[in-house]
Design a protein around this motif. Structure first.
Motif, PDB file in Angstrom:
ATOM      1  N   ALA A  20       0.863  -1.184   0.000  1.00 51.13           N
ATOM      2  CA  ALA A  20       0.000   0.000   0.000  1.00 51.13           C
ATOM      3  C   ALA A  20       0.897   1.231   0.000  1.00 51.13           C
ATOM      4  CB  ALA A  20      -0.927  -0.003   1.212  1.00 51.13           C
ATOM      5  N   GLY A  21       0.965   1.921  -1.142  1.00 44.87           N
ATOM      6  CA  GLY A  21       1.854   3.063  -1.288  1.00 44.87           C
ATOM      7  C   GLY A  21       1.323   4.298  -0.584  1.00 44.87           C
ATOM      8  N   ALA A 286       4.578  -4.739  -5.914  1.00 48.68           N
ATOM      9  CA  ALA A 286       3.999  -3.560  -6.540  1.00 48.68           C
ATOM     10  C   ALA A 286       3.255  -2.728  -5.517  1.00 48.68           C
ATOM     11  CB  ALA A 286       3.057  -3.961  -7.673  1.00 48.68           C
ATOM     12  N   GLU A 287       3.394  -1.421  -5.648  1.00 45.62           N
ATOM     13  CA  GLU A 287       2.658  -0.487  -4.797  1.00 45.62           C
ATOM     14  C   GLU A 287       1.350  -0.078  -5.475  1.00 45.62           C
ATOM     15  OE1 GLU A 287       4.867   2.917  -3.557  1.00 45.62           O
ATOM     16  OE2 GLU A 287       6.352   1.751  -2.436  1.00 45.62           O
ATOM     17  N   ILE A 288       0.271  -0.109  -4.707  1.00 40.96           N
ATOM     18  CA  ILE A 288      -1.002   0.471  -5.136  1.00 40.96           C
ATOM     19  C   ILE A 288      -1.291   1.636  -4.204  1.00 40.96           C
ATOM     20  CG2 ILE A 288      -3.455   0.110  -5.496  1.00 40.96           C
ATOM     21  CD1 ILE A 288      -2.989  -2.755  -6.058  1.00 40.96           C
ATOM     22  N   SER A 289      -1.529   2.799  -4.786  1.00 40.78           N
ATOM     23  CA  SER A 289      -1.692   3.994  -3.965  1.00 40.78           C
ATOM     24  C   SER A 289      -3.007   4.692  -4.258  1.00 40.78           C
ATOM     25  CB  SER A 289      -0.512   4.940  -4.192  1.00 40.78           C
ATOM     26  OG  SER A 289      -0.612   6.066  -3.368  1.00 40.78           O
ATOM     27  N   SER A 290      -3.048   5.528  -5.312  1.00 41.05           N
ATOM     28  CA  SER A 290      -4.237   6.339  -5.564  1.00 41.05           C
ATOM     29  C   SER A 290      -5.493   5.518  -5.844  1.00 41.05           C
ATOM     30  CB  SER A 290      -3.975   7.345  -6.691  1.00 41.05           C
ATOM     31  OG  SER A 290      -3.590   6.698  -7.874  1.00 41.05           O
ATOM     32  N   PRO A 291      -5.431   4.325  -6.455  1.00 40.87           N
ATOM     33  CA  PRO A 291      -6.670   3.555  -6.610  1.00 40.87           C
ATOM     34  C   PRO A 291      -7.318   3.192  -5.272  1.00 40.87           C
ATOM     35  CG  PRO A 291      -5.025   2.743  -8.133  1.00 40.87           C
ATOM     36  CD  PRO A 291      -4.323   3.695  -7.216  1.00 40.87           C
ATOM     37  N   VAL A 292      -6.505   2.942  -4.244  1.00 43.26           N
ATOM     38  CA  VAL A 292      -7.064   2.658  -2.915  1.00 43.26           C
ATOM     39  C   VAL A 292      -7.664   3.931  -2.335  1.00 43.26           C
ATOM     40  CG1 VAL A 292      -6.561   1.838  -0.591  1.00 43.26           C
ATOM     41  CG2 VAL A 292      -5.415   0.788  -2.560  1.00 43.26           C
ATOM     42  N   MET A 293      -7.005   5.041  -2.553  1.00 40.60           N
ATOM     43  CA  MET A 293      -7.518   6.338  -2.083  1.00 40.60           C
ATOM     44  C   MET A 293      -8.878   6.632  -2.700  1.00 40.60           C
ATOM     45  SD  MET A 293      -5.408   9.892  -2.229  1.00 40.60           S
ATOM     46  CE  MET A 293      -6.139  11.479  -1.818  1.00 40.60           C
ATOM     47  N   LEU A 294      -9.053   6.272  -3.970  1.00 38.53           N
ATOM     48  CA  LEU A 294     -10.307   6.525  -4.675  1.00 38.53           C
ATOM     49  C   LEU A 294     -11.379   5.496  -4.339  1.00 38.53           C
ATOM     50  CD1 LEU A 294     -12.002   7.979  -6.852  1.00 38.53           C
ATOM     51  CD2 LEU A 294     -10.844   6.553  -8.560  1.00 38.53           C
TER      52      LEU A 294
END
Length: 355
Positions: A20-21, A286-294
């Motif tokens: 989680a970025g 892999a980092e997932i960042s803004s998709p989790v935020m959205l």
């Protein structure tokens, strides 16, 4: 044996390849805990440094969601699959002391579920960064991400954040931090360069345990109705459309630094199948960042389930993915001739087709 198993990054063994970025949803402790509960192997808490202007910038932050036709969309989990965020952002709003206390407490909690909470420092002044890195290590943190590839350096207050574009600068910065701390060190680099593999090599040779590539880009989105820039200025952009670029840099960097140097993907990863694509291109995680935020923390659980289903269907484990597509990549000169094939892809001349 099939399914998700751990991956190795330097001296660390991660229980799965999903990270989680850092972003706004990981400023508060409740957000970090939610990402851990959802199953992320590593959660990178929102970054900090010593520059007050970088913290103030968060209070001026604005965010917009776009689809593939550049239409503005509502901020919610039901936004179309193509939706991505464009924004101005800033750093952790509290003091370094409060940040360090939070990230230390959260990492101790994460250890109970075989996970990590990483401290993330964004370069401002190098001497300050060295002192902060040492305090991170002395606080017992198990992982440090040094971000020297933010997209905003040219737009933010001078010295607030860094977008390092020269390999020699990367080597000097990473070398200074490595000389200060012995803890696992991940270095996040920019995608705003044609020299990404060189930046990665410089970071590894200076002591990085892994390189995270490649950070979001700067972009200007004109609004057709107002004829003004959306949100008034240049924005940090990244989305599904960036995945091929990230995979390209992963493959070239793997060739440049060697297969034993672990890379971490960021920018463009939207789900579990994108994690698989990034790993095939050479990433170990892999980092997932803004998709989790959205879309919410449930995206982490869904992504892990998608990745597991894919691995089960292929009857392999996560580690087996790393670099398969990258190592099979050919140069144009190595491809077979297909004489005249291009004609099959040229649209017909409608006038001549009537004759």
């Amino acid at each position: 044996m099939s399914g998700i198993t751990g991956v190795t990054i330097g001296s660390l063994r991660l229980k799965n390849p999903l990270i989680a970025g850092a972003a706004e949803h990981l400023i508060e402790e409740s957000g970090v805990r939610a990402a851990l509960r959802a199953g992320a192997a590593v959660v990178v808490m929102k970054s900090t440094n010593e520059v007050e202007a970088a913290k103030i910038q968060l209070d001026a932050a604005e965010y917009a969601v776009f689809d593939e036709l550049w239409h503005r969309r509502q901020w919610n989990a039901s936004a179309p699959a193509s939706a991505f965020i464009a924004c101005r952002s800033g750093l952790y709003p509290g003091t370094f002391e409060s940040w360090l206390e939070s990230v230390s407490r959260l990492d101790r909690e994460a250890a109970k579920s075989d996970a990590y909470v990483a401290a993330s420092l964004i370069l401002g002044d190098l001497d300050h960064a060295k002192r902060m890195a040492l305090q991170v290590q002395e606080a017992g943190l198990r992982l440090l991400e040094l971000n020297i590839g933010t997209p905003y350096a040219s737009q933010a207050a001078k010295g607030a954040v860094a977008t390092e574009l020269l390999p020699e600068r990367v080597a000097a910065i990473v070398g200074a931090i490595r000389a200060t701390v012995s803890m696992p060190l991940w270095v996040k680099i920019t995608g705003q360069s044609e020299r990404v593999p060189e930046l990665a090599r410089a970071a590894f040779e200076a002591g990085a345990d892994s390189v995270v590539m490649a950070g979001r880009l700067l972009g200007l989105i004109p609004d057709l109705e107002t004829m003004q820039p959306v949100l008034g200025t240049t924005l940090g952009v990244g989305g599904y459309w960036n995945l091929p670029l990230t995979c390209h840099w992963l493959a070239l960097s793997r060739a440049a630094v060697g297969r034993d140097r672990p890379l971490i993907a960021t920018n463009g990863i939207q789900n579990g199948l994108d994690i698989a694509r990034a790993m095939l291109a050479g990433a170990s995680a892999a980092e997932i960042s803004s998709p989790v935020m959205l879309r919410g923390f449930e995206l982490i659980e869904r992504s892990l389930a998608e990745l597991k289903d894919y691995l089960n269907a292929k009857e392999i484990v996560a580690q087996d993915l790393i670099g398969r597509a990258a190592d099979a990549r050919k140069n144009f000169a190595d491809m077979p001739r297909l004489d005249g094939n291009w004609r099959n892809y040229v649209p017909p001349d409608s006038q001549n087709s009537k004759d």
